[in-house]
Design an enzyme around this catalytic site. Structure first.
Site, PDB file in Angstrom:
ATOM      1  N   HIS A  35       1.429   4.377  -2.874  1.00 27.34           N
ATOM      2  CA  HIS A  35       1.444   5.836  -2.716  1.00 27.34           C
ATOM      3  C   HIS A  35       2.654   6.445  -3.420  1.00 27.34           C
ATOM      4  O   HIS A  35       2.559   7.506  -4.049  1.00 27.34           O
ATOM      5  CB  HIS A  35       1.485   6.208  -1.226  1.00 27.34           C
TER       6      HIS A  35
ATOM      7  N   HIS B   6       0.841  -1.206   0.000  1.00 27.35           N
ATOM      8  CA  HIS B   6       0.000   0.000   0.000  1.00 27.35           C
ATOM      9  C   HIS B   6       0.872   1.251   0.000  1.00 27.35           C
ATOM     10  O   HIS B   6       0.613   2.205  -0.743  1.00 27.35           O
ATOM     11  CB  HIS B   6      -0.908  -0.029   1.234  1.00 27.35           C
ATOM     12  N   GLU B   7       1.911   1.260   0.833  1.00 24.65           N
ATOM     13  CA  GLU B   7       2.785   2.436   0.894  1.00 24.65           C
ATOM     14  C   GLU B   7       3.566   2.616  -0.405  1.00 24.65           C
ATOM     15  O   GLU B   7       3.766   3.747  -0.865  1.00 24.65           O
ATOM     16  CB  GLU B   7       3.737   2.315   2.085  1.00 24.65           C
TER      17      GLU B   7
ATOM     18  N   GLU C 100      -6.618   6.892  -0.893  1.00 28.35           N
ATOM     19  CA  GLU C 100      -6.451   5.696  -0.068  1.00 28.35           C
ATOM     20  C   GLU C 100      -7.053   4.481  -0.757  1.00 28.35           C
ATOM     21  O   GLU C 100      -6.466   3.395  -0.752  1.00 28.35           O
ATOM     22  CB  GLU C 100      -7.086   5.906   1.307  1.00 28.35           C
TER      23      GLU C 100
END
Length: 321
Positions: A134, A130-131, A202
Site C-alpha cells: 500500500h 501487504h501494508e 486490495e
C-alpha cells in the site's frame, strides 16, 4: 494518476462537507464549511497519519523492544526498495493491521497485539508485506485523508439537530427537512468513502505483497485467520471511527463481510483464491520461494501471547522475545 485520484477524492469530500454545512446553515453555513474544509485538507495532508495512529492508541516500537516484528518490516522494506517506515503496535485483541502516511518517506505501519500473538512469523511477514505494498502504491495518502475528512463530516452532521433544529431565521433553505438530510449523511459518510476508494487496491496490494514476501500462501493463510478472528473479536475503536475501516487489511467492523457495493473490502475468500492461483502459477513456472525475510532459517512458530500490551509500566518486549 495517483495525484489526480487523490485530488478528485478530496474535491468530492470537500463538496460533501460543504453540502452538509449548507443544509445546516444555508449559504453562510456553506461558506463556513468551505473555509473549515480548506483548512482541514491542508492540516490533514501533513497530520492525518498522526491523527489516525493516535485514534487507535498506537505505540511506536523499535528494534530493541520488538526485535522480530521490527526486523520483519525492515527486511521486507529493503526487499521492496522502500525507506524504513515507522513501526507501531496497537493494543487490540482483534488481529489486524494498516499502513498510513502521505508518502513512502513519511510512512508508518501498525499491527495489533492480537495479530502479533496469533499469527506465525511467515503470516506476519505476509501481512506486513501487504501494508508495504500500500505504501509503495501510494494508497496511504488517500486512505488517511479520507478517513480524517469523513470523520469530520460525521461530526458536523451530528451538530445538525442542535444548530439546524433551532434555526428560526430560515437560514436553512430546506428547513427541518434539510436538517434531517444532514443527519442522514452522517451514517452514510463512511460508506461513501468506502465506495470512493476502489476495492481493487486490495487485490493489487495482495499481489504486490505476495511478491515482496516471496510466498503468496503466507498472506493467504494470514487473511483466513484474521477474517475468522475479526468476526468474533470486536474492535471498539474502529466501531467508534467507521470511516477508518477501509485502512485495515480486513474490515474491522462487525457485520460487513459480504462482497457487495458498500463493503470496505473484497470478499476474503476471493482474495485467498487469487493468492492461491498466484502460488500455483509460480509453481508451474518453477519459481522457488525465497527464504524468510530475516534469512535466519528459524522454524515457523506461533507468536507467544504473553508480555505484550497487557498493561504495566515497562515498554513492549517484542512478540517473539
Amino acid at each position: 494518476m495517483n495525484l489526480v485520484r487523490t485530488a478528485m477524492l478530496l474535491a468530492f469530500m470537500t463538496a460533501l462537507f460543504m453540502g452538509v454545512g449548507y443544509l445546516i446553515g444555508g449559504s453562510g453555513g456553506m461558506m463556513i464549511a468551505l473555509l473549515v474544509a480548506a483548512a482541514m485538507n491542508f492540516f490533514s495532508y501533513w497530520n492525518s497519519d498522526r491523527m489516525v495512529l493516535s485514534m487507535y492508541g498506537a505505540q511506536e516500537v523499535e528494534e530493541r523492544n520488538a526485535p522480530e516484528y521490527y526486523g520483519i518490516v525492515r527486511d521486507l522494506a529493503a526487499r521492496a526498495g522502500l525507506p524504513m517506515p515507522r513501526v507501531y503496535v496497537i493494543n487490540s485483541d482483534q488481529p489486524n493491521a494498516f499502513a498510513t502516511g502521505r508518502n513512502p518517506q513519511n510512512a508508518a505501519v501498525a499491527a495489533s497485539t492480537g495479530l502479533l500473538h496469533s499469527l506465525s512469523y511467515e503470516e506476519v511477514a505476509g501481512v506486513m508485506a501487504h501494508e508495504l505494498a500500500h505504501i509503495q502504491n501510494r494508497d496511504t495518502l488517500t486512505m488517511t485523508l479520507t478517513a480524517t475528512i469523513a470523520g469530520a463530516i460525521s461530526m458536523l452532521a451530528n451538530f445538525a439537530m442542535f444548530f439546524g433544529g433551532n434555526n428560526r431565521e430560515n437560514n436553512n433553505p430546506l428547513g427541518f427537512v434539510g436538517v434531517l438530510i444532514a443527519m442522514i449523511v452522517a451514517p452514510f459518510a463512511a460508506m461513501l468513502v468506502q465506495m470512493a476508494i476502489s476495492r481493487t487496491r486490495e487485490y493489487s496490494a495482495d499481489r504486490r505483497g505476495a511478491e515482496i514476501c516471496g510466498n503468496p500462501l503466507w498472506l493467504a493463510s494470514a487473511l483466513r485467520k484474521i477474517a475468522v478472528a475479526a468476526g468474533r473479536i470486536p474492535n471498539d475503536r474502529a466501531e467508534h471511527n467507521p470511516a477508518t475501516a477501509h485502512m485495515f487489511i480486513i474490515n474491522p467492523l462487525s457485520g460487513e463481510r459480504m462482497d457487495n457495493l458498500f463493503s470496505t473490502h473484497p470478499n476474503t475468500e476471493n482474495r485467498i483464491a487469487a493468492l492461491q492461483a498466484m502460488a500455483a502459477e509460480d509453481m508451474r513456472q518453477g519459481s522457488t520461494p525465497p527464504p524468510r525475510p530475516d534469512s535466519a532459517g528459524r522454524k515457523s512458530r506461533s507468536v507467544p501471547t504473553t508480555g505484550w500490551g497487557r498493561g504495566g509500566s515497562e515498554p513492549p518486549k517484542g512478540p517473539w522475545s
